[in-house]
Design a protein around this motif. Sequence first.
Motif, PDB file in Angstrom:
ATOM      1  N   GLY A  46     -32.871  12.988  35.088  1.00  0.00           N
ATOM      2  CA  GLY A  46     -32.262  12.030  34.153  1.00  0.00           C
ATOM      3  C   GLY A  46     -31.619  12.752  32.982  1.00  0.00           C
ATOM      4  O   GLY A  46     -30.545  12.386  32.500  1.00  0.00           O
ATOM      5  N   MET A  47     -32.286  13.815  32.519  1.00  0.00           N
ATOM      6  CA  MET A  47     -31.750  14.600  31.406  1.00  0.00           C
ATOM      7  C   MET A  47     -30.486  15.345  31.860  1.00  0.00           C
ATOM      8  O   MET A  47     -29.509  15.438  31.105  1.00  0.00           O
ATOM      9  CB  MET A  47     -32.804  15.590  30.916  1.00  0.00           C
ATOM     10  CG  MET A  47     -32.394  16.341  29.678  1.00  0.00           C
ATOM     11  SD  MET A  47     -33.639  17.478  29.164  1.00  0.00           S
ATOM     12  CE  MET A  47     -34.537  16.486  28.014  1.00  0.00           C
ATOM     13  N   LEU A  48     -30.485  15.852  33.086  1.00  0.00           N
ATOM     14  CA  LEU A  48     -29.323  16.544  33.633  1.00  0.00           C
ATOM     15  C   LEU A  48     -28.137  15.596  33.760  1.00  0.00           C
ATOM     16  O   LEU A  48     -27.007  15.947  33.392  1.00  0.00           O
ATOM     17  CB  LEU A  48     -29.663  17.140  35.005  1.00  0.00           C
ATOM     18  CG  LEU A  48     -28.573  17.971  35.678  1.00  0.00           C
ATOM     19  CD1 LEU A  48     -28.195  19.158  34.813  1.00  0.00           C
ATOM     20  CD2 LEU A  48     -29.011  18.405  37.047  1.00  0.00           C
ATOM     21  N   ARG A  49     -28.392  14.368  34.230  1.00  0.00           N
ATOM     22  CA  ARG A  49     -27.323  13.370  34.324  1.00  0.00           C
ATOM     23  C   ARG A  49     -26.778  13.029  32.937  1.00  0.00           C
ATOM     24  O   ARG A  49     -25.566  12.872  32.752  1.00  0.00           O
ATOM     25  CB  ARG A  49     -27.835  12.097  34.994  1.00  0.00           C
ATOM     26  CG  ARG A  49     -28.028  12.227  36.457  1.00  0.00           C
ATOM     27  CD  ARG A  49     -28.465  10.913  37.046  1.00  0.00           C
ATOM     28  NE  ARG A  49     -28.834  11.090  38.440  1.00  0.00           N
ATOM     29  CZ  ARG A  49     -29.512  10.230  39.143  1.00  0.00           C
ATOM     30  NH1 ARG A  49     -29.936   9.097  38.572  1.00  0.00           N
ATOM     31  NH2 ARG A  49     -29.803  10.457  40.396  1.00  0.00           N
ATOM     32  N   GLY A  50     -27.638  12.916  31.982  1.00  0.00           N
ATOM     33  CA  GLY A  50     -27.208  12.601  30.615  1.00  0.00           C
ATOM     34  C   GLY A  50     -26.336  13.707  30.041  1.00  0.00           C
ATOM     35  O   GLY A  50     -25.313  13.456  29.399  1.00  0.00           O
ATOM     36  N   LEU A  51     -26.734  14.964  30.260  1.00  0.00           N
ATOM     37  CA  LEU A  51     -25.935  16.099  29.775  1.00  0.00           C
ATOM     38  C   LEU A  51     -24.565  16.153  30.470  1.00  0.00           C
ATOM     39  O   LEU A  51     -23.550  16.432  29.830  1.00  0.00           O
ATOM     40  CB  LEU A  51     -26.688  17.410  29.992  1.00  0.00           C
ATOM     41  CG  LEU A  51     -27.843  17.692  29.025  1.00  0.00           C
ATOM     42  CD1 LEU A  51     -28.589  18.928  29.454  1.00  0.00           C
ATOM     43  CD2 LEU A  51     -27.321  17.840  27.609  1.00  0.00           C
ATOM     44  N   LEU A  52     -24.544  15.907  31.767  1.00  0.00           N
ATOM     45  CA  LEU A  52     -23.273  15.881  32.484  1.00  0.00           C
ATOM     46  C   LEU A  52     -22.355  14.770  31.977  1.00  0.00           C
ATOM     47  O   LEU A  52     -21.144  14.956  31.833  1.00  0.00           O
ATOM     48  CB  LEU A  52     -23.506  15.714  33.988  1.00  0.00           C
ATOM     49  CG  LEU A  52     -24.005  16.957  34.733  1.00  0.00           C
ATOM     50  CD1 LEU A  52     -24.331  16.599  36.181  1.00  0.00           C
ATOM     51  CD2 LEU A  52     -22.991  18.062  34.677  1.00  0.00           C
ATOM     52  N   LEU A  53     -22.941  13.602  31.691  1.00  0.00           N
ATOM     53  CA  LEU A  53     -22.165  12.475  31.177  1.00  0.00           C
ATOM     54  C   LEU A  53     -21.592  12.801  29.798  1.00  0.00           C
ATOM     55  O   LEU A  53     -20.404  12.546  29.533  1.00  0.00           O
ATOM     56  CB  LEU A  53     -23.034  11.210  31.124  1.00  0.00           C
ATOM     57  CG  LEU A  53     -22.337   9.936  30.648  1.00  0.00           C
ATOM     58  CD1 LEU A  53     -21.236   9.553  31.623  1.00  0.00           C
ATOM     59  CD2 LEU A  53     -23.333   8.824  30.478  1.00  0.00           C
ATOM     60  N   VAL A  54     -22.417  13.383  28.930  1.00  0.00           N
ATOM     61  CA  VAL A  54     -21.947  13.750  27.584  1.00  0.00           C
ATOM     62  C   VAL A  54     -20.860  14.811  27.679  1.00  0.00           C
ATOM     63  O   VAL A  54     -19.841  14.755  26.978  1.00  0.00           O
ATOM     64  CB  VAL A  54     -23.145  14.213  26.708  1.00  0.00           C
ATOM     65  CG1 VAL A  54     -22.655  14.845  25.422  1.00  0.00           C
ATOM     66  CG2 VAL A  54     -24.079  13.062  26.415  1.00  0.00           C
ATOM     67  N   GLY A  55     -21.042  15.799  28.559  1.00  0.00           N
ATOM     68  CA  GLY A  55     -20.034  16.851  28.729  1.00  0.00           C
ATOM     69  C   GLY A  55     -18.719  16.293  29.236  1.00  0.00           C
ATOM     70  O   GLY A  55     -17.637  16.662  28.773  1.00  0.00           O
ATOM     71  N   LEU A  56     -18.797  15.397  30.201  1.00  0.00           N
ATOM     72  CA  LEU A  56     -17.599  14.769  30.759  1.00  0.00           C
ATOM     73  C   LEU A  56     -16.869  13.943  29.715  1.00  0.00           C
ATOM     74  O   LEU A  56     -15.640  14.015  29.591  1.00  0.00           O
ATOM     75  CB  LEU A  56     -17.973  13.904  31.968  1.00  0.00           C
ATOM     76  CG  LEU A  56     -16.824  13.236  32.713  1.00  0.00           C
ATOM     77  CD1 LEU A  56     -15.907  14.283  33.317  1.00  0.00           C
ATOM     78  CD2 LEU A  56     -17.354  12.304  33.781  1.00  0.00           C
ATOM     79  N   LEU A  57     -17.601  13.176  28.934  1.00  0.00           N
ATOM     80  CA  LEU A  57     -16.983  12.360  27.891  1.00  0.00           C
ATOM     81  C   LEU A  57     -16.337  13.234  26.810  1.00  0.00           C
ATOM     82  O   LEU A  57     -15.253  12.912  26.306  1.00  0.00           O
ATOM     83  CB  LEU A  57     -18.013  11.417  27.269  1.00  0.00           C
ATOM     84  CG  LEU A  57     -18.420  10.229  28.146  1.00  0.00           C
ATOM     85  CD1 LEU A  57     -19.548   9.446  27.452  1.00  0.00           C
ATOM     86  CD2 LEU A  57     -17.245   9.330  28.413  1.00  0.00           C
ATOM     87  N   SER A  58     -16.991  14.338  26.454  1.00  0.00           N
ATOM     88  CA  SER A  58     -16.416  15.197  25.413  1.00  0.00           C
ATOM     89  C   SER A  58     -15.113  15.841  25.909  1.00  0.00           C
ATOM     90  O   SER A  58     -14.151  15.981  25.155  1.00  0.00           O
ATOM     91  CB  SER A  58     -17.412  16.258  24.975  1.00  0.00           C
ATOM     92  OG  SER A  58     -17.657  17.169  26.025  1.00  0.00           O
ATOM     93  N   VAL A  59     -15.082  16.230  27.184  1.00  0.00           N
ATOM     94  CA  VAL A  59     -13.855  16.813  27.732  1.00  0.00           C
ATOM     95  C   VAL A  59     -12.744  15.769  27.768  1.00  0.00           C
ATOM     96  O   VAL A  59     -11.587  16.055  27.408  1.00  0.00           O
ATOM     97  CB  VAL A  59     -14.120  17.393  29.144  1.00  0.00           C
ATOM     98  CG1 VAL A  59     -12.822  17.757  29.842  1.00  0.00           C
ATOM     99  CG2 VAL A  59     -15.027  18.611  29.054  1.00  0.00           C
ATOM    100  N   LEU A  60     -13.027  14.561  28.191  1.00  0.00           N
ATOM    101  CA  LEU A  60     -12.012  13.511  28.244  1.00  0.00           C
ATOM    102  C   LEU A  60     -11.509  13.141  26.866  1.00  0.00           C
ATOM    103  O   LEU A  60     -10.301  12.935  26.661  1.00  0.00           O
ATOM    104  CB  LEU A  60     -12.562  12.280  28.962  1.00  0.00           C
ATOM    105  CG  LEU A  60     -12.776  12.427  30.474  1.00  0.00           C
ATOM    106  CD1 LEU A  60     -13.449  11.173  31.022  1.00  0.00           C
ATOM    107  CD2 LEU A  60     -11.467  12.667  31.175  1.00  0.00           C
ATOM    108  N   CYS A  61     -12.415  13.054  25.899  1.00  0.00           N
ATOM    109  CA  CYS A  61     -12.003  12.698  24.537  1.00  0.00           C
ATOM    110  C   CYS A  61     -11.159  13.799  23.911  1.00  0.00           C
ATOM    111  O   CYS A  61     -10.201  13.532  23.198  1.00  0.00           O
ATOM    112  CB  CYS A  61     -13.227  12.413  23.669  1.00  0.00           C
ATOM    113  SG  CYS A  61     -14.088  10.905  24.146  1.00  0.00           S
ATOM    114  N   HIS A  62     -11.503  15.053  24.172  1.00  0.00           N
ATOM    115  CA  HIS A  62     -10.729  16.166  23.630  1.00  0.00           C
ATOM    116  C   HIS A  62      -9.320  16.170  24.233  1.00  0.00           C
ATOM    117  O   HIS A  62      -8.341  16.431  23.538  1.00  0.00           O
ATOM    118  CB  HIS A  62     -11.429  17.495  23.919  1.00  0.00           C
ATOM    119  CG  HIS A  62     -10.684  18.670  23.384  1.00  0.00           C
ATOM    120  ND1 HIS A  62     -10.540  18.905  22.044  1.00  0.00           N
ATOM    121  CD2 HIS A  62     -10.019  19.675  24.017  1.00  0.00           C
ATOM    122  CE1 HIS A  62      -9.813  19.992  21.862  1.00  0.00           C
ATOM    123  NE2 HIS A  62      -9.496  20.489  23.057  1.00  0.00           N
TER     124      HIS A  62
END
Length: 107
Positions: free
Chosen positions: A5-21
């Motif tokens: 669950g923590m790994l999925r959360g980190l992947l989601l945050v990483g993906l969102l940060s890349v898209l927002c940037h």
Amino acid sequence: MDSSGMLRGLLLVGLLSVLCHGQASREVSAEDFGEKKQEAAVDRDLLEALDVLLGRNHNQVSSPEKRGSIPLCGLGNRCAMKYGPRIGKLCDCGRGANCNSYLLKCI
């Protein structure tokens, strides 16, 4: 389960940060358009100055005779000069005559 669950959360945050940037870098502000207009004006000024300089130099270089032309010489005149192993042309022989490389005269 907790680590997945923590790994999925980190992947989601990483993906969102890349898209927002990526979206932030695509935004164009009004200041960017102003800078492009200023650069275009500077380029135009430089081109005008270059045209003026080239126009001045072009007027000074032009002459009534062509720079690459060789004058004509008469039959029997010296048409070439020997510089060591090389031969330099002084003038061009007229029609029907050739410059002899041994005598260096038009015959």
